[in-house]
Design a protein around this motif. Structure first.
Motif, mmCIF file in Angstrom:
data_model
loop_
_atom_site.group_PDB
_atom_site.id
_atom_site.type_symbol
_atom_site.label_atom_id
_atom_site.label_comp_id
_atom_site.label_asym_id
_atom_site.label_seq_id
_atom_site.Cartn_x
_atom_site.Cartn_y
_atom_site.Cartn_z
ATOM 1 N N THR A 91 -8.481 -0.667 24.613
ATOM 2 C CA THR A 91 -9.535 -0.850 23.624
ATOM 3 C C THR A 91 -9.445 0.205 22.528
ATOM 4 N N ALA A 92 -9.349 -0.257 21.280
ATOM 5 C CA ALA A 92 -9.194 0.645 20.138
ATOM 6 C C ALA A 92 -9.164 -0.177 18.854
ATOM 7 N N ILE A 93 -9.189 0.519 17.748
ATOM 8 C CA ILE A 93 -8.855 -0.105 16.466
ATOM 9 C C ILE A 93 -7.348 0.027 16.299
ATOM 10 N N TYR A 94 -6.700 -1.080 15.993
ATOM 11 C CA TYR A 94 -5.258 -1.102 15.832
ATOM 12 C C TYR A 94 -4.910 -1.164 14.351
ATOM 13 N N PHE A 95 -4.002 -0.275 13.949
ATOM 14 C CA PHE A 95 -3.598 -0.153 12.557
ATOM 15 C C PHE A 95 -2.118 -0.470 12.401
ATOM 16 N N CYS A 96 -1.814 -1.224 11.380
ATOM 17 C CA CYS A 96 -0.440 -1.480 10.968
ATOM 18 C C CYS A 96 -0.076 -0.449 9.900
ATOM 19 N N ALA A 97 1.183 -0.001 9.894
ATOM 20 C CA ALA A 97 1.605 0.990 8.912
ATOM 21 C C ALA A 97 3.024 0.703 8.443
ATOM 22 N N ALA A 98 3.301 1.104 7.206
ATOM 23 C CA ALA A 98 4.617 0.881 6.608
ATOM 24 C C ALA A 98 5.250 2.200 6.194
ATOM 25 N N ASN A 99 6.509 2.356 6.550
ATOM 26 C CA ASN A 99 7.341 3.473 6.103
ATOM 27 C C ASN A 99 8.283 2.903 5.054
ATOM 28 N N THR A 100 7.928 3.083 3.781
ATOM 29 C CA THR A 100 8.703 2.451 2.705
ATOM 30 C C THR A 100 9.826 3.332 2.183
ATOM 31 N N ARG A 101 9.787 4.603 2.539
ATOM 32 C CA ARG A 101 10.797 5.521 2.004
ATOM 33 C C ARG A 101 11.919 5.789 2.993
ATOM 34 N N ARG A 102 11.830 5.177 4.162
ATOM 35 C CA ARG A 102 12.901 5.235 5.145
ATOM 36 C C ARG A 102 13.261 6.671 5.505
ATOM 37 N N TRP A 103 12.256 7.431 5.867
ATOM 38 C CA TRP A 103 12.508 8.804 6.277
ATOM 39 C C TRP A 103 11.611 9.112 7.467
ATOM 40 N N GLY A 104 12.014 10.114 8.225
ATOM 41 C CA GLY A 104 11.190 10.564 9.324
ATOM 42 C C GLY A 104 11.290 9.664 10.550
ATOM 43 N N SER A 105 10.591 10.114 11.589
ATOM 44 C CA SER A 105 10.578 9.375 12.841
ATOM 45 C C SER A 105 9.458 8.350 12.834
ATOM 46 N N LEU A 106 9.767 7.130 13.219
ATOM 47 C CA LEU A 106 8.772 6.055 13.186
ATOM 48 C C LEU A 106 7.718 6.186 14.270
ATOM 49 N N ILE A 107 7.843 7.163 15.167
ATOM 50 C CA ILE A 107 6.799 7.363 16.163
ATOM 51 C C ILE A 107 5.724 8.318 15.654
ATOM 52 N N LEU A 108 5.939 8.906 14.487
ATOM 53 C CA LEU A 108 4.994 9.866 13.928
ATOM 54 C C LEU A 108 4.196 9.239 12.796
ATOM 55 N N LYS A 109 2.878 9.368 12.844
ATOM 56 C CA LYS A 109 2.045 8.763 11.802
ATOM 57 C C LYS A 109 2.306 9.389 10.437
ATOM 58 N N GLU A 110 2.809 10.622 10.416
ATOM 59 C CA GLU A 110 3.094 11.294 9.148
ATOM 60 C C GLU A 110 4.243 10.639 8.387
ATOM 61 N N ALA A 111 5.041 9.822 9.051
ATOM 62 C CA ALA A 111 6.186 9.175 8.396
ATOM 63 C C ALA A 111 5.778 7.942 7.606
ATOM 64 N N TYR A 112 4.537 7.508 7.762
ATOM 65 C CA TYR A 112 4.092 6.266 7.138
ATOM 66 C C TYR A 112 3.302 6.549 5.875
ATOM 67 N N ASP A 113 3.575 5.775 4.833
ATOM 68 C CA ASP A 113 2.886 6.001 3.560
ATOM 69 C C ASP A 113 1.846 4.941 3.219
#
Length: 125
Positions: A91-113
């Motif tokens: 149970t939670a709010i589920y968020f979709c995120a996009a990494n458009t600059r193709r950098w960083g690890s996709l498991i880290l929320k900081e990689a998404y813009d």
């Protein structure tokens, strides 16, 4: 500017299934890494699943591995999260995120813009 629109959340019983979808507005969707994160009340936003740009490699949090499946269709600018055998702790709010600059690890929320508005998933016991 990228826009992400999620849908598919809802209320299910323990052991039930839901399928979340996220559609992007951009023309270069196939080059994005995409992720799903979730945030329960009083908790940090946590990684759930990701899928890379070509060839679309997926990765899952240990807590959902074997129960959730993430997929993408670049022709539809859409990713999905199929969630089976849901548990109350999902149970939670589920968020979709996009990494458009193709950098960083996709498991880290900081990689998404870019982030969607979120969709509520509630699993009753």
């Amino acid at each position: 500017q990228e826009q992400l629109v999620e849908s598919g959340g809802g209320l299910v019983h323990d052991g039930g299934s839901l399928r979340l979808s996220c559609t992007a507005s951009g023309r270069t969707f196939s080059t994005y890494g995409m992720g799903w994160f979730r945030q329960a009340p009083g908790k940090e936003r946590e990684f759930v699943a990701s899928i890379s740009w070509t060839p679309g490699t997926t990765y899952y949090a240990d807590s959902v591995k074997g129960r959730f499946t993430m997929s993408r269709d670049n022709a539809k600018n859409t990713v999905w999260l199929q969630m089976n055998n849901l548990k109350p702790e999902d149970t939670a709010i589920y968020f979709c995120a996009a990494n458009t600059r193709r950098w960083g690890s996709l498991i880290l929320k900081e990689a998404y813009d870019y982030w969607g508005q979120g969709t509520q998933v509630t699993v009753s016991s």
